[in-house]
Design a protein around this motif. Structure first.
Motif, PDB file in Angstrom:
ATOM      1  N   ILE A  92       0.839  -1.200   0.000  1.00 25.71           N
ATOM      2  CA  ILE A  92       0.000   0.000   0.000  1.00 25.71           C
ATOM      3  C   ILE A  92       0.870   1.244   0.000  1.00 25.71           C
ATOM      4  O   ILE A  92       0.632   2.180  -0.761  1.00 25.71           O
ATOM      5  CB  ILE A  92      -0.967  -0.004   1.202  1.00 25.71           C
ATOM      6  N   LYS A  93       1.913   1.248   0.835  1.00 26.58           N
ATOM      7  CA  LYS A  93       2.831   2.402   0.887  1.00 26.58           C
ATOM      8  C   LYS A  93       3.532   2.590  -0.457  1.00 26.58           C
ATOM      9  O   LYS A  93       3.658   3.713  -0.950  1.00 26.58           O
ATOM     10  CB  LYS A  93       3.862   2.226   1.995  1.00 26.58           C
ATOM     11  N   PHE A  94       3.971   1.482  -1.056  1.00 24.32           N
ATOM     12  CA  PHE A  94       4.625   1.549  -2.364  1.00 24.32           C
ATOM     13  C   PHE A  94       3.703   2.186  -3.391  1.00 24.32           C
ATOM     14  O   PHE A  94       4.093   3.105  -4.111  1.00 24.32           O
ATOM     15  CB  PHE A  94       5.038   0.137  -2.810  1.00 24.32           C
ATOM     16  N   ARG A  95       2.459   1.716  -3.451  1.00 21.25           N
ATOM     17  CA  ARG A  95       1.494   2.271  -4.410  1.00 21.25           C
ATOM     18  C   ARG A  95       1.240   3.751  -4.152  1.00 21.25           C
ATOM     19  O   ARG A  95       1.173   4.549  -5.079  1.00 21.25           O
ATOM     20  CB  ARG A  95       0.170   1.510  -4.344  1.00 21.25           C
ATOM     21  N   ARG A  96       1.089   4.106  -2.877  1.00 20.29           N
ATOM     22  CA  ARG A  96       0.837   5.500  -2.532  1.00 20.29           C
ATOM     23  C   ARG A  96       2.024   6.376  -2.934  1.00 20.29           C
ATOM     24  O   ARG A  96       1.856   7.440  -3.518  1.00 20.29           O
ATOM     25  CB  ARG A  96       0.562   5.638  -1.029  1.00 20.29           C
ATOM     26  N   ASP A  97       3.246   5.905  -2.647  1.00 18.75           N
ATOM     27  CA  ASP A  97       4.444   6.671  -2.993  1.00 18.75           C
ATOM     28  C   ASP A  97       4.576   6.839  -4.506  1.00 18.75           C
ATOM     29  O   ASP A  97       4.905   7.922  -4.993  1.00 18.75           O
ATOM     30  CB  ASP A  97       5.695   6.002  -2.429  1.00 18.75           C
ATOM     31  N   ILE A  98       4.320   5.762  -5.257  1.00 18.00           N
ATOM     32  CA  ILE A  98       4.390   5.842  -6.721  1.00 18.00           C
ATOM     33  C   ILE A  98       3.338   6.815  -7.242  1.00 18.00           C
ATOM     34  O   ILE A  98       3.618   7.678  -8.083  1.00 18.00           O
ATOM     35  CB  ILE A  98       4.203   4.445  -7.367  1.00 18.00           C
ATOM     36  N   ARG A  99       2.099   6.693  -6.735  1.00 14.59           N
ATOM     37  CA  ARG A  99       1.018   7.578  -7.174  1.00 14.59           C
ATOM     38  C   ARG A  99       1.367   9.042  -6.912  1.00 14.59           C
ATOM     39  O   ARG A  99       1.242   9.884  -7.805  1.00 14.59           O
ATOM     40  CB  ARG A  99      -0.291   7.207  -6.479  1.00 14.59           C
ATOM     41  N   GLU A 100       1.826   9.338  -5.711  1.00 12.89           N
ATOM     42  CA  GLU A 100       2.159  10.720  -5.371  1.00 12.89           C
ATOM     43  C   GLU A 100       3.300  11.248  -6.233  1.00 12.89           C
ATOM     44  O   GLU A 100       3.252  12.382  -6.709  1.00 12.89           O
ATOM     45  CB  GLU A 100       2.494  10.847  -3.887  1.00 12.89           C
ATOM     46  N   CYS A 101       4.317  10.413  -6.475  1.00  7.06           N
ATOM     47  CA  CYS A 101       5.443  10.817  -7.319  1.00  7.06           C
ATOM     48  C   CYS A 101       4.982  11.108  -8.744  1.00  7.06           C
ATOM     49  O   CYS A 101       5.348  12.142  -9.325  1.00  7.06           O
ATOM     50  CB  CYS A 101       6.508   9.716  -7.318  1.00  7.06           C
ATOM     51  N   MET A 102       4.176  10.205  -9.302  1.00  9.39           N
ATOM     52  CA  MET A 102       3.679  10.391 -10.670  1.00  9.39           C
ATOM     53  C   MET A 102       2.810  11.640 -10.779  1.00  9.39           C
ATOM     54  O   MET A 102       2.924  12.408 -11.731  1.00  9.39           O
ATOM     55  CB  MET A 102       2.892   9.162 -11.124  1.00  9.39           C
ATOM     56  N   GLU A 103       1.927  11.841  -9.800  1.00 10.96           N
ATOM     57  CA  GLU A 103       1.035  12.994  -9.835  1.00 10.96           C
ATOM     58  C   GLU A 103       1.817  14.296  -9.711  1.00 10.96           C
ATOM     59  O   GLU A 103       1.541  15.263 -10.425  1.00 10.96           O
ATOM     60  CB  GLU A 103      -0.012  12.890  -8.724  1.00 10.96           C
ATOM     61  N   GLU A 104       2.794  14.321  -8.793  1.00 12.69           N
ATOM     62  CA  GLU A 104       3.599  15.532  -8.616  1.00 12.69           C
ATOM     63  C   GLU A 104       4.425  15.825  -9.862  1.00 12.69           C
ATOM     64  O   GLU A 104       4.527  16.969 -10.293  1.00 12.69           O
ATOM     65  CB  GLU A 104       4.505  15.388  -7.400  1.00 12.69           C
ATOM     66  N   THR A 105       5.004  14.774 -10.451  1.00 10.37           N
ATOM     67  CA  THR A 105       5.802  14.953 -11.665  1.00 10.37           C
ATOM     68  C   THR A 105       4.931  15.443 -12.820  1.00 10.37           C
ATOM     69  O   THR A 105       5.307  16.366 -13.550  1.00 10.37           O
ATOM     70  CB  THR A 105       6.511  13.642 -12.046  1.00 10.37           C
TER      71      THR A 105
END
Length: 146
Positions: A92-105
């Motif tokens: 869950i943390k991995f998915r959240r971190d990836i999502r936040e990184c992609m959205e911010e980028t």
């Protein structure tokens, strides 16, 4: 314990609010978030979350400052909950971190692209901007699946 909400948490709360299919003003969404948590958040975070959710068609803008559930927000809540139940805390943390990184980028790329004067761009720059826009859309799609 963090005392500020993340954009991902704000988006989750917004989607929880609009899941009934009604249209909500930004002020109503702000009140809903405030009632659901004691954590701090800024108007900019809400604006960013609304922009991201709208760009992924999870929300629809119904007019100035009015939002309702978008096409990609309908019917996915139960599927998302089922997927999340089967994931470990690390997943869950991995998915959240990836999502936040992609959205911010994607958001940063969009800001940069928006600064370019299209009338002044060369053919090569115009083609490059098109490729960046495609990449940006792909990142938004990946983020929405996390």
């Amino acid at each position: 314990m963090d005392i500020t909400l993340t954009t991902a948490e704000i988006k989750t709360l917004i989607m929880d609010c609009v899941k009934d299919g009604e249209t909500y003003a930004v002020s109503e969404l702000r009140k809903y978030i405030s009632c659901k948590t004691d954590k701090l958040f800024t108007p900019g975070q809400i604006s960013g979350a609304l922009m991201q959710l709208t760009s992924m068609d999870k929300l629809q803008s119904k007019g100035r400052g009015l939002y309702a559930l978008g096409e990609h927000g309908k019917g996915t809540e139960m599927q998302d909950q089922e997927i999340m139940r089967n994931l470990s805390g690390e997943q869950i943390k991995f998915r959240r971190d990836i999502r936040e990184c992609m959205e911010e980028t994607a958001q940063r790329l969009q800001k940069i692209v928006n600064q370019v004067d299209m009338w002044e761009a060369t053919d090569e720059e115009f083609q490059f901007l098109g490729e960046i826009r495609k990449l940006n859309e792909q990142m938004k799609k990946i983020a929405s699946r996390c």
